[in-house]
Design an enzyme around this catalytic site. Structure first.
Site, short mmCIF file in Angstrom:
data_model
loop_
_atom_site.label_atom_id
_atom_site.label_comp_id
_atom_site.label_asym_id
_atom_site.label_seq_id
_atom_site.Cartn_x
_atom_site.Cartn_y
_atom_site.Cartn_z
N LYS A 195 0.85 -1.19 0.00
CA LYS A 195 0.00 0.00 0.00
C LYS A 195 0.88 1.24 0.00
O LYS A 195 1.51 1.57 1.00
CB LYS A 195 -0.93 0.05 1.23
CG LYS A 195 -2.05 1.08 0.99
CD LYS A 195 -2.64 1.69 2.22
CE LYS A 195 -1.91 2.86 2.77
NZ LYS A 195 -1.88 4.08 1.93
N SER A 249 5.55 7.46 9.87
CA SER A 249 5.66 8.26 11.09
C SER A 249 5.60 7.40 12.34
O SER A 249 5.03 6.30 12.34
CB SER A 249 4.54 9.29 11.11
OG SER A 249 3.30 8.63 11.18
N GLU A 270 10.18 1.19 10.42
CA GLU A 270 11.24 2.17 10.17
C GLU A 270 10.57 3.53 10.28
O GLU A 270 9.80 3.92 9.40
CB GLU A 270 11.85 1.93 8.78
CG GLU A 270 13.25 2.51 8.65
CD GLU A 270 13.24 3.96 8.26
OE1 GLU A 270 13.27 4.82 9.18
OE2 GLU A 270 13.20 4.28 7.08
N CYS A 304 13.96 10.50 6.42
CA CYS A 304 13.88 10.11 7.83
C CYS A 304 15.21 10.30 8.54
O CYS A 304 15.24 10.63 9.72
CB CYS A 304 13.37 8.68 7.98
SG CYS A 304 14.26 7.51 6.97
N GLU A 401 9.64 15.81 14.88
CA GLU A 401 10.15 15.64 13.53
C GLU A 401 9.38 16.57 12.59
O GLU A 401 8.19 16.38 12.36
CB GLU A 401 9.97 14.19 13.08
CG GLU A 401 10.64 13.91 11.74
CD GLU A 401 10.36 12.52 11.21
OE1 GLU A 401 9.27 11.98 11.46
OE2 GLU A 401 11.24 11.97 10.53
P1 NDP Z 1 2.20 8.20 7.85
O1 NDP Z 1 2.92 7.43 8.86
O2 NDP Z 1 0.84 8.68 8.14
O3 NDP Z 1 2.12 7.40 6.45
C1 NDP Z 1 2.96 6.31 6.05
C2 NDP Z 1 2.12 5.23 5.38
O4 NDP Z 1 1.21 4.64 6.33
C3 NDP Z 1 1.23 5.74 4.26
O5 NDP Z 1 1.10 4.76 3.25
C4 NDP Z 1 -0.10 5.93 4.98
O6 NDP Z 1 -1.19 5.96 4.10
C5 NDP Z 1 -0.13 4.70 5.85
N1 NDP Z 1 -1.03 4.78 6.98
C6 NDP Z 1 -1.53 5.88 7.60
N2 NDP Z 1 -2.35 5.51 8.63
C7 NDP Z 1 -2.35 4.16 8.66
C8 NDP Z 1 -3.00 3.19 9.49
N3 NDP Z 1 -3.79 3.54 10.51
N4 NDP Z 1 -2.78 1.88 9.25
C9 NDP Z 1 -1.98 1.49 8.23
N5 NDP Z 1 -1.35 2.36 7.40
C10 NDP Z 1 -1.52 3.68 7.61
O7 NDP Z 1 3.09 9.41 7.47
P2 NDP Z 1 2.52 10.71 6.78
O8 NDP Z 1 2.53 10.40 5.33
O9 NDP Z 1 1.25 11.22 7.35
O10 NDP Z 1 3.63 11.71 7.22
C11 NDP Z 1 3.57 12.30 8.53
C12 NDP Z 1 4.91 12.32 9.14
O11 NDP Z 1 5.49 11.01 9.19
C13 NDP Z 1 5.91 13.09 8.37
O12 NDP Z 1 5.74 14.44 8.49
C14 NDP Z 1 7.17 12.57 8.99
O13 NDP Z 1 7.31 13.15 10.25
C15 NDP Z 1 6.89 11.11 9.12
N6 NDP Z 1 7.38 10.30 8.01
C16 NDP Z 1 8.53 9.59 8.18
C17 NDP Z 1 9.03 8.83 7.16
C18 NDP Z 1 10.28 8.04 7.29
O14 NDP Z 1 10.85 7.65 6.27
N7 NDP Z 1 10.72 7.73 8.48
C19 NDP Z 1 8.36 8.78 5.88
C20 NDP Z 1 7.13 9.53 5.81
C21 NDP Z 1 6.68 10.25 6.86
P3 NDP Z 1 -1.75 7.39 3.57
O15 NDP Z 1 -0.56 8.20 3.17
O16 NDP Z 1 -2.58 6.99 2.41
O17 NDP Z 1 -2.49 7.97 4.72
#
Ligand code: NDP
Length: 497
Positions: A195, A249, A270, A304, A401
């Site tokens: 996903k 996140s 991660e 990240c 972050e």
């Molecule tokens: P999220 O953690 O919300 O998203 C990461 C993935 O998880 C996306 O595919 C998202 O889908 C999915 N997801 C969201 N909610 C759920 C759930 N309840 N169950 C299963 N999967 C879920 O990160 P965001 O995209 O909202 O970003 C927010 C913050 O996260 C950033 O500002 C940053 O701080 C951090 N981040 C860190 C990353 C890293 O590499 N360590 C990468 C990205 C973000 P969808 O996007 O469709 O909601």
């Protein structure tokens, strides 16, 4: 300005009515809803994808389960799986420019970065993990089982694929992290339902098509596009998902861990970071400035492992700030398709507003903010790069972050103070130490509570170097020769003879 022209194949892909990729082909969603995909440089809608329902997720998991239980993938000779995955890397190489353009158009990052780090590094990681498919090994043991008297035993372990894996991917490096979430599972013989983030779903759909072309059997690699709240939740909670591999996140990671715990599904996380750089007085200032500019502002800081906090010793502090300020104010800002623009839009409007609100709160609290060039006119999701000098440690921008082009720089008395402040965070992903002293280069890394420490460098990763977080930055490690362990179960077999 040097704008890359959009390839006809990219236009065609954007115009398609994308479905879900299930059982080796396109399938319409059971619902009507669509999710728009925006170009962050213009704010315009450029495509749309299906907004998967719970029934769609059910269908994808069923296809993956059927493929795992009775399809050819898991039982194939490892060398055949390796060959197919190597072919996938060749197809990514063939379509590298298409994938790079799609990534820049949906995510906003520089086309140069998309070419090197999305399309380019993805090939390197696929080839590395393909090679691991032929290196899955168990062990044999001498055992001393006393019963029945006189019986003899031989024991050994096998590494078996864990089952159906959910690969959940964020929006910062959609193709490269997509490869990290899907390919080790495939190399181990698992079937996968991936996903992507709803913000950046396009390259994962293209990767799945290429996997079929490479020879990955139907059902072994499925993609559901949809929201985290519906499709992501349904996937993680599905009883037939044996393992979740997640990058994103920390709050969502914790939620996924809780959901997995209820049925003891395997999970690797991660998560985010608040990664410090410690700059000692004897560091090479030019190298520090060049390295930290890259580490803090690459992909607009949406990395990240990005460096977001700099702790510099007093005698070098002013030179480091002056160098970073010159670098930040000298950056050019523009769309990712402009090869000369060094700062590009962030991935979404919601994220743009989130970063701006951190900066506004810091400004209100009196922080000194040195900003780069202003954003171009228009509706693009731009945030100019910013240095925040000597901020109060209690500011949210210092504690949380931000995941944007924002770096704090703090003066410290010595390495001991830098270490205490660097470790004063719930995160533990990565850190760097900048010094000319061999003594400090050897002494400091073990004292940093993080999964990766760079010395005189920051944010450089490699498929052969394990990567992951301590503390709230995650559980488990990606990459390295042990990568597939997290996608296998160890089975002991004991033979009486
Ligand atoms: P999220 O953690 O919300 O998203 C990461 C993935 O998880 C996306 O595919 C998202 O889908 C999915 N997801 C969201 N909610 C759920 C759930 N309840 N169950 C299963 N999967 C879920 O990160 P965001 O995209 O909202 O970003 C927010 C913050 O996260 C950033 O500002 C940053 O701080 C951090 N981040 C860190 C990353 C890293 O590499 N360590 C990468 C990205 C973000 P969808 O996007 O469709 O909601």
């Amino acid at each position: 300005m040097s704008m890359t022209s959009v390839l006809p194949d990219v236009r065609t892909f954007l115009e398609r009515r994308h479905g879900l990729y299930i059982d080796g082909g396109w399938v319409a969603s059971s619902g009507e809803a669509r999710l728009p995909v925006f170009d962050p440089a213009s704010g315009e809608k450029i495509s749309s994808v299906a907004d998967a329902t719970e029934q769609d997720v059910q269908r994808a998991v069923q296809a993956a389960k059927a493929s795992f239980l009775s399809g050819p993938w898991r039982g194939m000779p490892p060398v055949a799986r390796e060959r197919i995955l190597l072919r996938l890397a060749d197809l990514v190489e063939r379509d590298a420019e298409i994938l790079a353009q799609l990534e820049t158009l949906e995510q906003g990052k520089s086309i140069t970065l998309s070419r090197i780090l999305e399309a380019g590094s993805s090939q390197a990681w696929i080839r590395y993990v393909a090679g691991l498919a032929t290196k899955i090994t168990g062990q044999s043991f001498d055992v001393s089982i006393p019963l029945p008297p006189g019986a003899r035993y031989a024991a050994y372990t096998r590494k078996e694929p864990v089952g159906v894996v959910a690969g959940i991917v964020p929006w910062n490096f959609p193709l490269l992290i997509g490869v990290w979430k899907v390919l080790p599972a495939l190399a181990a013989g698992c079937s996968v339902v991936a996903k992507p983030s709803e913000t950046t779903p396009l390259t994962m759909l293209r990767l799945a098509e290429l996997a079929t072309e490479a020879g990955v059997p139907d059902g072994a690699f499925n993609v559901v596009t949809g929201s985290g709240g519906v499709a992501g939740e349904a996937l993680v909670q599905h009883p037939d998902i044996a393992k979740v591999s997640f990058t994103g996140s920390t709050p969502v990671g914790k939620r996924i861990a809780r959901n997995c715990a209820s049925r003891l599904a395997r999970v690797s996380l991660e998560l985010g970071g608040k990664n410090p750089a410690i700059v000692l007085a004897d560091a090479d200032v030019d190298r520090v400035v060049g390295g930290l500019t890259l580490a803090g502002f690459l992909n607009q800081g949406q990395v990240c492992a990005a460096c977001s906090r700099v702790y510099a010793e007093a005698s070098i502090f002013d030179r480091v700030v002056a160098g970073l300020q010159q670098a930040v104010t000298g950056m050019s800002i523009g769309p990712g398709m402009d090869e000369t623009a060094q700062i590009n839009p962030v991935a979404s409007q919601a994220h743009q507003k989130r970063i701006q609100s951190y900066l506004e709160r810091a400004e209100k609290a009196g922080a000194e903010i040195l900003s780069g060039p202003p954003a171009p006119e228009g509706r693009g999701f731009y945030v100019p790069p910013a240095l925040v000098v000597k901020p109060d440690d209690t500011l949210p921008l210092v504690r949380e972050e931000v995941f944007g082009p924002v770096m704090t720089v703090t003066r410290v008395a010595n390495a001991e103070e830098a270490l205490v402040r660097a470790n004063d965070t719930p995160f533990g992903l990565a850190a760097s130490v900048w010094t000319g002293s061999l003594q400090a280069a050897m002494e400091l890394p073990p004292l940093l509570q993080v999964g990766t420490v760079w010395v005189n460098s920051h944010v450089m990763i490699d498929p052969n170097m394990p990567f992951g977080g301590m503390k709230e930055s995650g559980v488990g490690r990606d990459f390295g020769t042990g990568w597939l362990d997290a996608f296998t179960e160890t089975k002991s077999i004991c033979v009486r003879y």
